[in-house]
Design a protein around this motif. Structure first.
Motif, PDB file in Angstrom:
ATOM      1  N   GLY A  79       0.809  -1.269  -0.050  1.00  0.00           N
ATOM      2  CA  GLY A  79       0.055  -0.064   0.137  1.00  0.00           C
ATOM      3  C   GLY A  79       0.815   1.321   0.040  1.00  0.00           C
ATOM      4  N   ARG A  80       0.363   2.356   0.396  1.00  0.00           N
ATOM      5  CA  ARG A  80       1.071   3.699   0.198  1.00  0.00           C
ATOM      6  C   ARG A  80       1.871   4.086   1.282  1.00  0.00           C
ATOM      7  NH1 ARG A  80      -3.959   7.451  -2.401  1.00  0.00           N
ATOM      8  NH2 ARG A  80      -3.889   6.573  -4.631  1.00  0.00           N
ATOM      9  N   SER A  81       1.549   3.295   2.521  1.00  0.00           N
ATOM     10  CA  SER A  81       2.107   3.376   3.569  1.00  0.00           C
ATOM     11  C   SER A  81       3.599   2.581   3.981  1.00  0.00           C
ATOM     12  CB  SER A  81       1.522   3.627   5.001  1.00  0.00           C
ATOM     13  OG  SER A  81       0.363   4.808   5.078  1.00  0.00           O
ATOM     14  N   PHE A  82       4.461   2.721   3.553  1.00  0.00           N
ATOM     15  CA  PHE A  82       5.683   1.700   3.722  1.00  0.00           C
ATOM     16  C   PHE A  82       6.247   1.563   5.266  1.00  0.00           C
ATOM     17  CE2 PHE A  82       7.014   3.441  -0.744  1.00  0.00           C
ATOM     18  CZ  PHE A  82       5.851   2.957  -1.432  1.00  0.00           C
ATOM     19  N   HIS A  83       5.441   1.096   5.786  1.00  0.00           N
ATOM     20  CA  HIS A  83       5.845   0.712   7.342  1.00  0.00           C
ATOM     21  C   HIS A  83       5.114  -0.374   8.113  1.00  0.00           C
ATOM     22  CE1 HIS A  83       2.440   2.859   9.328  1.00  0.00           C
ATOM     23  NE2 HIS A  83       2.468   3.665   8.391  1.00  0.00           N
ATOM     24  N   VAL A 116       4.785  21.165   9.603  1.00  0.00           N
ATOM     25  CA  VAL A 116       5.273  19.879   9.786  1.00  0.00           C
ATOM     26  C   VAL A 116       6.203  19.417   8.697  1.00  0.00           C
ATOM     27  CG1 VAL A 116       4.815  17.458  10.765  1.00  0.00           C
ATOM     28  CG2 VAL A 116       3.224  19.508  11.242  1.00  0.00           C
ATOM     29  N   LEU A 117       7.326  18.593   9.099  1.00  0.00           N
ATOM     30  CA  LEU A 117       8.156  18.162   8.009  1.00  0.00           C
ATOM     31  C   LEU A 117       8.215  16.564   8.479  1.00  0.00           C
ATOM     32  CD1 LEU A 117      10.602  18.508   5.822  1.00  0.00           C
ATOM     33  CD2 LEU A 117      12.333  18.469   7.764  1.00  0.00           C
ATOM     34  N   ASP A 118       7.945  16.007   7.422  1.00  0.00           N
ATOM     35  CA  ASP A 118       8.038  14.387   7.195  1.00  0.00           C
ATOM     36  C   ASP A 118       9.317  13.935   6.783  1.00  0.00           C
ATOM     37  OD1 ASP A 118       7.888  11.706   6.382  1.00  0.00           O
ATOM     38  OD2 ASP A 118       5.813  11.732   5.985  1.00  0.00           O
ATOM     39  N   VAL A 119      10.241  13.360   7.270  1.00  0.00           N
ATOM     40  CA  VAL A 119      11.645  13.302   6.907  1.00  0.00           C
ATOM     41  C   VAL A 119      11.677  11.823   6.333  1.00  0.00           C
ATOM     42  CG1 VAL A 119      14.044  12.980   7.532  1.00  0.00           C
ATOM     43  CG2 VAL A 119      12.333  14.742   8.670  1.00  0.00           C
ATOM     44  N   GLY A 120      11.801  11.779   5.036  1.00  0.00           N
ATOM     45  CA  GLY A 120      12.051  10.556   4.340  1.00  0.00           C
ATOM     46  C   GLY A 120      10.810   9.862   4.189  1.00  0.00           C
ATOM     47  N   CYS A 121       9.898  10.597   3.501  1.00  0.00           N
ATOM     48  CA  CYS A 121       8.382  10.490   3.237  1.00  0.00           C
ATOM     49  C   CYS A 121       7.755   9.542   2.682  1.00  0.00           C
ATOM     50  CB  CYS A 121       7.617  11.847   2.956  1.00  0.00           C
ATOM     51  SG  CYS A 121       8.098  12.442   1.407  1.00  0.00           S
ATOM     52  N   GLY A 122       8.525   8.688   1.787  1.00  0.00           N
ATOM     53  CA  GLY A 122       8.168   7.605   0.844  1.00  0.00           C
ATOM     54  C   GLY A 122       7.268   8.491  -0.253  1.00  0.00           C
ATOM     55  N   ILE A 123       6.201   7.432  -0.580  1.00  0.00           N
ATOM     56  CA  ILE A 123       5.357   8.302  -1.455  1.00  0.00           C
ATOM     57  C   ILE A 123       4.207   9.331  -0.704  1.00  0.00           C
ATOM     58  CG2 ILE A 123       6.003   6.196  -3.209  1.00  0.00           C
ATOM     59  CD1 ILE A 123       3.059   5.101  -2.629  1.00  0.00           C
ATOM     60  N   GLY A 124       4.316   9.426   0.517  1.00  0.00           N
ATOM     61  CA  GLY A 124       3.359  10.241   1.099  1.00  0.00           C
ATOM     62  C   GLY A 124       2.061   9.540   1.589  1.00  0.00           C
ATOM     63  N   PRO A 126       1.644   8.214   4.865  1.00  0.00           N
ATOM     64  CA  PRO A 126       1.441   8.741   6.191  1.00  0.00           C
ATOM     65  C   PRO A 126       1.240  10.047   6.094  1.00  0.00           C
ATOM     66  CG  PRO A 126       3.337   7.172   6.031  1.00  0.00           C
ATOM     67  CD  PRO A 126       2.821   7.248   4.642  1.00  0.00           C
ATOM     68  N   LEU A 127       1.950  10.790   5.185  1.00  0.00           N
ATOM     69  CA  LEU A 127       1.803  12.257   5.036  1.00  0.00           C
ATOM     70  C   LEU A 127       0.221  12.596   4.964  1.00  0.00           C
ATOM     71  CD1 LEU A 127       3.947  14.837   3.278  1.00  0.00           C
ATOM     72  CD2 LEU A 127       1.476  14.834   2.872  1.00  0.00           C
ATOM     73  N   SER A 128      -0.448  11.994   3.864  1.00  0.00           N
ATOM     74  CA  SER A 128      -1.629  12.304   3.561  1.00  0.00           C
ATOM     75  C   SER A 128      -2.485  11.944   4.780  1.00  0.00           C
ATOM     76  CB  SER A 128      -2.225  11.723   2.142  1.00  0.00           C
ATOM     77  OG  SER A 128      -1.773  10.153   2.310  1.00  0.00           O
ATOM     78  N   ILE A 154      -0.483  11.574  -5.184  1.00  0.00           N
ATOM     79  CA  ILE A 154      -1.352  11.106  -4.221  1.00  0.00           C
ATOM     80  C   ILE A 154      -1.919  12.352  -3.467  1.00  0.00           C
ATOM     81  CG2 ILE A 154      -1.127   9.984  -1.852  1.00  0.00           C
ATOM     82  CD1 ILE A 154       0.692   8.090  -3.172  1.00  0.00           C
ATOM     83  N   ILE A 155      -1.002  13.385  -3.062  1.00  0.00           N
ATOM     84  CA  ILE A 155      -1.854  14.305  -2.247  1.00  0.00           C
ATOM     85  C   ILE A 155      -2.721  15.232  -3.041  1.00  0.00           C
ATOM     86  CG2 ILE A 155       0.081  14.694  -0.522  1.00  0.00           C
ATOM     87  CD1 ILE A 155       0.994  17.256  -2.172  1.00  0.00           C
ATOM     88  N   ALA A 156      -2.669  15.210  -4.356  1.00  0.00           N
ATOM     89  CA  ALA A 156      -3.515  16.010  -5.248  1.00  0.00           C
ATOM     90  C   ALA A 156      -4.975  15.070  -5.389  1.00  0.00           C
ATOM     91  CB  ALA A 156      -3.100  16.079  -6.710  1.00  0.00           C
ATOM     92  N   GLU A 157      -4.750  13.630  -5.512  1.00  0.00           N
ATOM     93  CA  GLU A 157      -5.939  13.013  -5.087  1.00  0.00           C
ATOM     94  C   GLU A 157      -6.847  13.368  -3.910  1.00  0.00           C
ATOM     95  OE1 GLU A 157      -4.808   8.929  -5.644  1.00  0.00           O
ATOM     96  OE2 GLU A 157      -4.236   9.331  -7.423  1.00  0.00           O
ATOM     97  N   CYS A 158      -6.155  13.580  -2.906  1.00  0.00           N
ATOM     98  CA  CYS A 158      -6.543  13.548  -1.607  1.00  0.00           C
ATOM     99  C   CYS A 158      -7.001  15.136  -1.335  1.00  0.00           C
ATOM    100  CB  CYS A 158      -5.548  13.206  -0.370  1.00  0.00           C
ATOM    101  SG  CYS A 158      -5.071  11.524  -0.369  1.00  0.00           S
ATOM    102  N   GLY A 159      -6.937  15.968  -2.200  1.00  0.00           N
ATOM    103  CA  GLY A 159      -7.039  17.247  -2.113  1.00  0.00           C
ATOM    104  C   GLY A 159      -6.269  18.232  -0.998  1.00  0.00           C
TER     105      GLY A 159
END
Length: 357
Positions: A79-83, A116-124, A126-128, A154-159
């Motif tokens: 999925g989109r969250s690599f953890h 907020v800064l997401d350090v090493g954010c993958g494809i976003g 968790p960020l989204s 991805i963030i565009a899809e999420c608005g």
């Protein structure tokens, strides 16, 4: 009926993987990264045959090479969250992932409008999720061009494209001004740094005084014995299959945070399962014949996937070298399962730190 539904899901997922690999390679080519998958993975693996100093000296290329060939596999399988995430028996995979992300957001106190800064954010992923649930204005920092491009979509899809963004940059040399963020977090990413002091010093620099940093770290536990062949093998497999220059003890982290100036507020392995209620964090890597997403980890599913990828390579449906990528990721999975069962490794030791006022 279940069999046909399962088969359809497995086939469509395999097609999605092949399409994704082509899209990633096209994106890499547009960035001038014209090495083939095969050449990239061979160069990456060769660094693991060299001294640790060679890997740390070339960490930017080393980690980029890893993600250039593995990102699509990650999104396809995980999925989109690599953890990873602590999981209860009543959880779905995605509910556990989201809770783990929101636990971090709560620990560092992200609120609406925070920078907020997401350090090493993958494809976003968790960020989204965190931005949608907190209203925080989050910047994702990532040194991989394909992941930044994918994250922007991805963030565009999420608005979220008006309040969140991605910046391409090395987290040990951040292209960001001093004291510019209220909070920062990292989820299983700072393990890629050549030394934790390098990345933590940069996070310290860009945080405002009083700013808080929370991190989930991939680390070795006190049960790890480097003289034990099984322990050493698991650690090495984790390094090879996950783009790590080296594995570190959990004790390295608070020492590094304090060295660069942070106050360490919390220090706890969130995967220790002290209540005894959690499902083993590595369970999805052990495979399941019932879930198409985990079938590739089973004794039957593994050779089926390898043969499908080999066929796709042969007929030109997938870039040459994807079988080697699959084998590398499988090696990492084997090491993670071994480290989890032995108790020598955890993917989520949590540290909370603050920059003094």
């Amino acid at each position: 009926m279940f069999f046909f539904t399962w088969l359809y899901s497995f086939i469509t997922r395999t097609i999605t993987l092949i399409k994704g690999l082509h899209l990633q390679m096209q994106a890499n080519a547009q960035e001038g990264l014209d090495e083939s998958v095969g050449k990239t993975i061979d160069s990456y693996v060769s660094l693991h045959d060299q001294d640790e100093k060679d890997r740390t000296a070339n960490y930017a290329w080393f980690v980029n090479a890893y993600y250039n060939v593995s990102t699509v596999f990650y999104e396809w399988a995980w999925g989109r969250s690599f953890h990873f995430a602590p999981t209860k028996p009543y959880d779905t995979f995605q509910s556990a992932i989201l809770r783990h992300e929101m636990r971090l957001a709560d620990k560092i106190g992200i609120k609406a409008g925070d920078k907020v800064l997401d350090v090493g954010c993958g494809i976003g992923g968790p960020l989204s999720n965190i931005a949608l649930n907190t209203g925080g204005h989050i910047t994702g920092l990532n040194n991989n061009s394909y992941q930044v491009s994918r994250g922007n979509k991805i963030i565009a899809e999420c608005g979220l494209d008006k309040t969140c963004n991605f910046i391409k940059g090395d987290f040990c040399h951040m292209p960001l001004p001093d004291a510019s963020y209220d909070k920062a977090y990292a989820i299983e990413s700072t393990c890629h740094a050549p030394s934790r002091e390098d990345v933590f010093a940069e996070i310290y620099r860009v945080l405002k005084p009083g700013g808080v940093f929370g991190v989930y770290e991939w680390v070795l536990t006190d049960k790890h014995d480097p003289s034990n062949p099984a322990h050493a093998l698991a650690a090495k497999q984790i390094e090879i299959g996950n783009g790590l220059p080296a594995t570190s003890s959990h004790r390295v982290i608070p020492a590094a945070l304090k060295k660069v100036g942070f106050e360490v507020l919390e220090d706890e392995d969130f995967f220790a399962n002290r209540s005894g209620e959690d499902i083993p964090w590595y369970i999805n890597l052990t495979g399941s014949y019932l879930r198409p997403s985990s079938f590739q980890f089973t004794p039957i599913g593994r050779p089926i996937l390898v043969n499908l990828l080999a066929f796709a390579e042969k007929v030109g449906l997938a870039p040459v070298g994807v079988c080697k990528v699959s084998e590398m990721l499988h090696t990492g999975g084997v090491g993670l399962v071994a480290g989890g069962k032995l108790g020598t490794f955890t993917p989520g030791w949590f540290f909370l730190a603050r920059k003094p006022l």
